[in-house]
Enzyme design. Structure first.
Site, PDB file in Angstrom:
ATOM      1  N   TYR A 205       3.728  31.677  42.397  1.00 13.12           N
ATOM      2  CA  TYR A 205       2.528  31.134  43.043  1.00 13.12           C
ATOM      3  C   TYR A 205       1.545  30.623  41.997  1.00 13.12           C
ATOM      4  O   TYR A 205       1.011  29.504  42.127  1.00 13.12           O
ATOM      5  CB  TYR A 205       1.865  32.205  43.901  1.00 13.12           C
ATOM      6  CG  TYR A 205       0.614  31.737  44.607  1.00 13.12           C
ATOM      7  CD1 TYR A 205       0.687  30.975  45.767  1.00 13.12           C
ATOM      8  CD2 TYR A 205      -0.650  32.055  44.107  1.00 13.12           C
ATOM      9  CE1 TYR A 205      -0.458  30.544  46.418  1.00 13.12           C
ATOM     10  CE2 TYR A 205      -1.808  31.618  44.742  1.00 13.12           C
ATOM     11  CZ  TYR A 205      -1.705  30.870  45.894  1.00 13.12           C
ATOM     12  OH  TYR A 205      -2.848  30.430  46.523  1.00 13.12           O
ATOM     13  N   LYS A 209       0.099  26.774  41.445  1.00 13.16           N
ATOM     14  CA  LYS A 209      -1.321  26.430  41.473  1.00 13.16           C
ATOM     15  C   LYS A 209      -1.799  25.866  40.134  1.00 13.16           C
ATOM     16  O   LYS A 209      -2.714  25.031  40.096  1.00 13.16           O
ATOM     17  CB  LYS A 209      -2.156  27.648  41.893  1.00 13.16           C
ATOM     18  CG  LYS A 209      -1.909  28.077  43.334  1.00 13.16           C
ATOM     19  CD  LYS A 209      -2.156  26.922  44.313  1.00 13.16           C
ATOM     20  CE  LYS A 209      -1.992  27.302  45.761  1.00 13.16           C
ATOM     21  NZ  LYS A 209      -2.292  26.192  46.687  1.00 13.16           N
TER      22      LYS A 209
END
Length: 317
Positions: A205, A209
């Site tokens: 994740y 990002k």
């Protein structure tokens, strides 16, 4: 053919005049850095004025729930026409019906899997025929499994990048040409505070990002090559948001660092987009804190993280 003098100059290195020119150019860069830093401080206290979004056509991905729903509701309240996308048709329709029930400008619901490039292009074309050219993109849809890297499956990792990163690319490629043709548009992409600093149980994740932050920075460089380009970019970095994705938050100073609500994230992001701010963290101070600590030794960043005591537990335990 080069003369003997030119060959001799090339062999002897740069001339005194060339050296002076490089020195003056570097000195000018230092002056600009000082000016831009002062400008950034002034902008903190005196932000740019807002530009109206009344009449804009705003695409919001992941509009059926959480931050995406708030984006859709708040843009509609400001007079924008909302194009709501989600893979969950039922939730998406609820958002659109709620907007219509409140008497805001018309909102439209479309089912679209943003990870499917062909589907994205088809849906953008359908929106163009039904409503018109999209003028503001809010790349919000995302997923966030929270467990250690070795516990992530191949399918999970691929889905994280397909939705959180590649989906942004397909949407931008499908819509930005019309923005450039009209010389008008704004792209808002949701990164995360996990796109500014790494966090355990969020390795894929965080990588996705960080990728959002990177592609937005690089895209800005490309757009700045176009004279007088009026297509603007804003990247958003929210702290933990109470949407259900942060299943096991660990916060040492829980009263001072409470999880954000979807409403305040969307409100802060929209305010930043309307003011043309390039980077918006929620809370706003986090962006500047991260930049400060990045200038210090790497261990200093780790020491601050340990002091704050913010992390996520595994969603598998």
């Amino acid at each position: 053919m080069p003369t003997n003098n030119q060959n001799q100059n090339n062999q002897n290195g740069p001339t005194a005049m060339q050296t002076l020119q490089v020195f003056l150019e570097f000195f000018w860069v230092l002056i600009q850095l000082t000016y831009f830093n002062i400008e950034a401080i002034v902008r903190w206290f005196v932000p740019p004025p807002k530009k109206s979004v009344n009449g804009e056509i705003v695409l919001v991905t992941g509009a059926g729930h959480g931050i995406g729903k708030e984006f859709a509701m708040q843009y509609a309240a400001l007079g924008a026409t909302v194009i709501a996308w989600d893979v969950n048709e039922q939730n998406n329709l609820k958002t659109v019906k709620e907007i219509n029930r409140l008497g805001y400008p018309k909102a439209y619901s479309y089912v679209c899997d943003v990870s499917n490039r062909e589907k994205v292009f088809e849906t953008v074309e359908k929106v163009r025929k039904d409503v018109g050219d999209i003028t503001i993109i809010v790349n919000n849809a995302g997923i966030m499994p929270t467990h250690s890297l070795l516990e992530h499956t191949q399918k999970e990792i691929e889905a994280i990048f397909d939705i959180n990163v590649l989906g942004h690319f397909w949407i931008i490629q499908a819509i930005m040409p019309s923005m450039l043709k009209r010389n008008h548009g704004h792209i808002v992409s949701i990164s995360s505070c996990a796109g500014l600093s790494g966090l355990e149980n969020l390795v894929p994740y965080c990588a996705s990002k960080f990728a959002v932050r990177g592609y937005m920075e690089a895209l800005r460089m490309e757009l700045e090559l176009i004279p007088n380009c009026q297509v603007k970019l804003t990247t958003i970095y929210p702290y933990m948001v109470d949407t259900g994705l942060c299943k096991k938050p660990i916060i040492r100073f829980a009263e001072a660092m409470t999880m954000l609500t979807p409403y305040e994230v969307a409100a802060t992001a929209i305010d930043g987009q309307m003011r043309g701010v390039r980077h918006v963290s929620v809370p706003r101070l986090y962006w500047y804190m991260n930049n400060y600590f990045r200038m210090n030794a790497e261990k200093g960043m780790k020491a601050m993280k340990e002091f704050l005591g913010v992390s996520l537990g595994s969603d598998l335990s």
